[in-house]
Write an enzyme that holds these catalytic residues in place. Structure first.
Site, short mmCIF file in Angstrom:
data_model
loop_
_atom_site.label_atom_id
_atom_site.label_comp_id
_atom_site.label_asym_id
_atom_site.label_seq_id
_atom_site.Cartn_x
_atom_site.Cartn_y
_atom_site.Cartn_z
N ASP A 55 0.89 -1.07 -0.09
CA ASP A 55 -0.08 -0.03 -0.05
C ASP A 55 1.06 1.29 0.01
O ASP A 55 1.80 1.33 0.68
CB ASP A 55 -0.74 0.22 1.33
N GLU A 101 14.42 -15.40 0.92
CA GLU A 101 14.60 -16.37 1.88
C GLU A 101 13.95 -17.57 1.51
O GLU A 101 13.95 -18.82 2.11
CB GLU A 101 14.25 -15.83 3.11
C1 NOJ Z 1 -4.42 2.86 -1.07
C2 NOJ Z 1 -5.65 1.89 -0.85
O1 NOJ Z 1 -5.97 1.23 -1.87
C3 NOJ Z 1 -6.67 2.60 -0.45
O2 NOJ Z 1 -7.77 2.11 -0.28
C4 NOJ Z 1 -6.45 3.46 1.11
O3 NOJ Z 1 -7.34 4.21 1.49
C5 NOJ Z 1 -5.29 4.35 1.06
N1 NOJ Z 1 -4.10 3.56 0.34
C6 NOJ Z 1 -4.51 4.28 2.53
O4 NOJ Z 1 -4.00 3.28 3.13
#
Ligand code: NOJ
Length: 559
Positions: free
Chosen positions: A214, A263
């Site tokens: 993310d 790993e």
């Molecule tokens: C990207 C994610 O896809 C989204 O759903 C989220 O709100 C933001 N990052 C923050 O984590």
């Protein structure tokens, strides 16, 4: 048709299965609810393992299923090494991995490293321990501006709207790039770095095959004083030196992660969600010394337009070749208006075909969407994508041709961006997160045994999986057939454009003789002799109808 060419495709090599994989994104809380509490869960996924196998996907990617207060749909993680009790247990998770692996389906989980939930034990400790404490060092705490520190340290804005700083009881402020409940970690802190290595090993040891990272571009930050203003930040180049985004030093983190991935045998894979300024910058995340692959979101923001598709495809294939990775294709995910709906919205006068903008201006009334046309174009775009080299990410429900649900009353919405004024097409992201319809009748259309956590509209019945499974012309049947044939078509990672004599018709050939032709226009396109070799897609009187795609099989494969 024979399966004669289905040998030696990347999916048969365990170390590079991801290069041309079809990955199905599950948003767990909205997929299948086994215990009837209105939230989808892990046992629900197990109950649909056969469905996923019949669909023919190579892997699933699970959005967060970890304990969370759901301030941001689970992207506010309270415990990175556990399952939200409402969604199941770690044993359920192990059962799910086993059920998917038995069916030849790999498992990718979401890692959220930029921020935790404010419920995370470290953040709770930081609040209690007070200013100057070691516990506060794991996050980004600062004194405020103004005579008494009553103003935020800077005027920076959070991605979901409002200021990026929140004040705590003792008067300090912490940084949150997203919702208030999502404090940013301090990636200069060795414990933060170490803890994520532990998390990666924890899930790898449980059999997870890969990770989706993310906001991979946001972890490291240069917060040396004086902090720049918002206007100054906006004026700074995005060349690796920006204080908050896509810094070159973030790749030191991913080099450490790569060692952990390696790993394991086969090495674990990763794909970066990196919103960066150029395909060149994106390629850095996809390097073999780093995460290995990065999302290419260019088609999420493109129109249904031949010229745009062609240049995006060409550019991304070049970039992925330069990093040694393979590219990724995405038309829908849990953050954007579903593509069947985007493609069915009218163009605004005086503006290019920016469907998202039209949606905002329209306030989302149902009659603004030409559902039939949107779905026709979505099917064409998806068939084109599945014929491209690289991996394709599919979002749950798109295989049913599902549309965005615009009509969710404000008091039932959940997305923080809706309440805090961020854009996201004006309606937030709940409309693509409505639990999917499995059956045309019954409680919550077969999602669970009671009401779903977001309201499902009556028209969901038309898109139910049971209805579509019985209809050879349905979108589900099309996806199943495309995913089956894709295994033949994906031998080799090259593509060669063929000129069609029409600006609105794209055609390309794959190394083993398969070809894909997409008509973005409305006038039929004469297929000539190819009309006899169509393996998939509509043909009418020897022509490809408007807004559709066909796959042409090599002559040797045609009965
Ligand atoms: C990207 C994610 O896809 C989204 O759903 C989220 O709100 C933001 N990052 C923050 O984590």
């Amino acid at each position: 048709m024979t399966d004669a060419l289905a040998t030696e495709t990347p999916r048969t090599d365990p170390a590079i299965w991801w290069r041309q994989a079809a990955v199905y994104q599950i948003y767990p809380r909205s997929f299948a609810d086994a215990n009837g509490d209105g939230l989808g869960d892990i046992p629900g996924i197990v109950s649909r393992a056969d469905y996923l196998a019949e669909l023919g996907v190579d892997a699933v990617w699970l959005s967060p299923f970890y304990p969370s207060a759901l301030a941001d749909g689970g992207y506010d993680v309270a415990d990175y090494r556990n399952v939200d009790p409402r969604l199941g247990t770690l044993e359920d998770f192990d059962r799910m991995v086993a059920a998917l692996h038995e069916r030849g389906i790999k498992v990718i989980v979401d890692i959220v490293p930029n921020h935790s939930s404010d419920q995370h034990v470290w953040f709770q400790e930081a609040l209690e321990a007070g200013r100057g404490s070691a516990a506060r060092e794991r996050y980004i705490f600062r004194e405020g501006a103004g005579d008494n520190g009553e103003l935020p340290p800077t005027d920076w804005g959070a991605a979901f709207g409002g200021p990026a700083w929140e004040r705590v009881a003792d008067g300090q402020w912490y940084l949150h790039s997203f919702a208030t409940e999502q404090p940013d970690f301090n990636w200069d802190h060795p414990e933060v770095r170490e803890d994520f290595l532990t998390t990666l090993r924890f899930w790898s040891d449980r059999g997870v095959d890969g990770f989706r990272i993310d906001v991979a571009h946001m972890l490291t930050k240069d917060l040396s004083e004086p902090l720049p203003s918002r206007a100054e930040l906006e004026g700074m180049p995005q060349d690796g030196t920006h204080p908050l985004s896509d810094r070159d030093d973030v790749h030191e983190v991913y080099a450490e992660w790569r060692k952990v991935f390696n790993e394991y045998d086969p090495p674990r894979t990763a794909v970066a969600e990196a919103w960066v300024s150029s395909p060149e910058r994106r390629a850095r995340y996809a390097s073999a010394e780093g995460l290995g692959q990065a999302f290419n979101f260019d088609l999420l923001v493109a129109d249904f337009d031949a010229t745009q598709f062609r240049s995006i495809i060409t550019e991304n294939l070049e970039q992925s070749a330069s990093s040694g990775s393979s590219t990724t294709w995405v038309l829908s995910n849990h953050d954007v208006t579903r593509h069947a709906t985007r493609y069915g919205l009218p163009a605004l006068e005086g503006s290019p075909e920016k469907q998202g903008v039209a949606w905002v201006k329209a306030g989302g009334p149902a009659d603004w969407v030409d559902r039939e046309r949107g779905l026709r174009r979505a099917r064409a775009a998806t068939l084109l994508l599945l014929g491209l080299p690289g991996s394709t990410y599919l979002y749950q429900g798109e295989e049913l041709g599902l549309h965005e649900v615009a009509q969710i009353p404000a008091d039932q919405r959940q997305d923080p961006s809706f309440f805090r004024g961020a854009d996201f097409d004006g309606l937030g992201r709940d409309g693509c997160r409505v639990p999917i319809p499995w059956t045309a009748s019954g409680p919550s259309f077969g999602f669970g045994t009671g009401d779903a956590h977001l309201p499902q509209p009556a028209w969901f019945a038309e898109y139910a999986a049971d209805v579509e499974a019985a209809d050879p012309d349905s979108t589900l049947s099309l996806y199943r057939e495309a995913l089956r044939l894709r295994r033949l078509l994906q031998a080799g990672e090259q593509l060669e454009w063929t000129e069609t004599g029409r600006d609105d018709v794209l055609s390309f050939a794959r190394p083993n003789g398969w070809r894909v032709v997409t008509n973005f226009g409305t006038a039929p396109f004469d297929l000539g002799a190819d009309a006899d070799h169509v393996a998939l897609g509509p043909v009418s009187d020897g022509a490809l109808p408007g807004e559709s795609t066909v796959w042409i099989a090599p002559a040797a494969l045609v009965r």
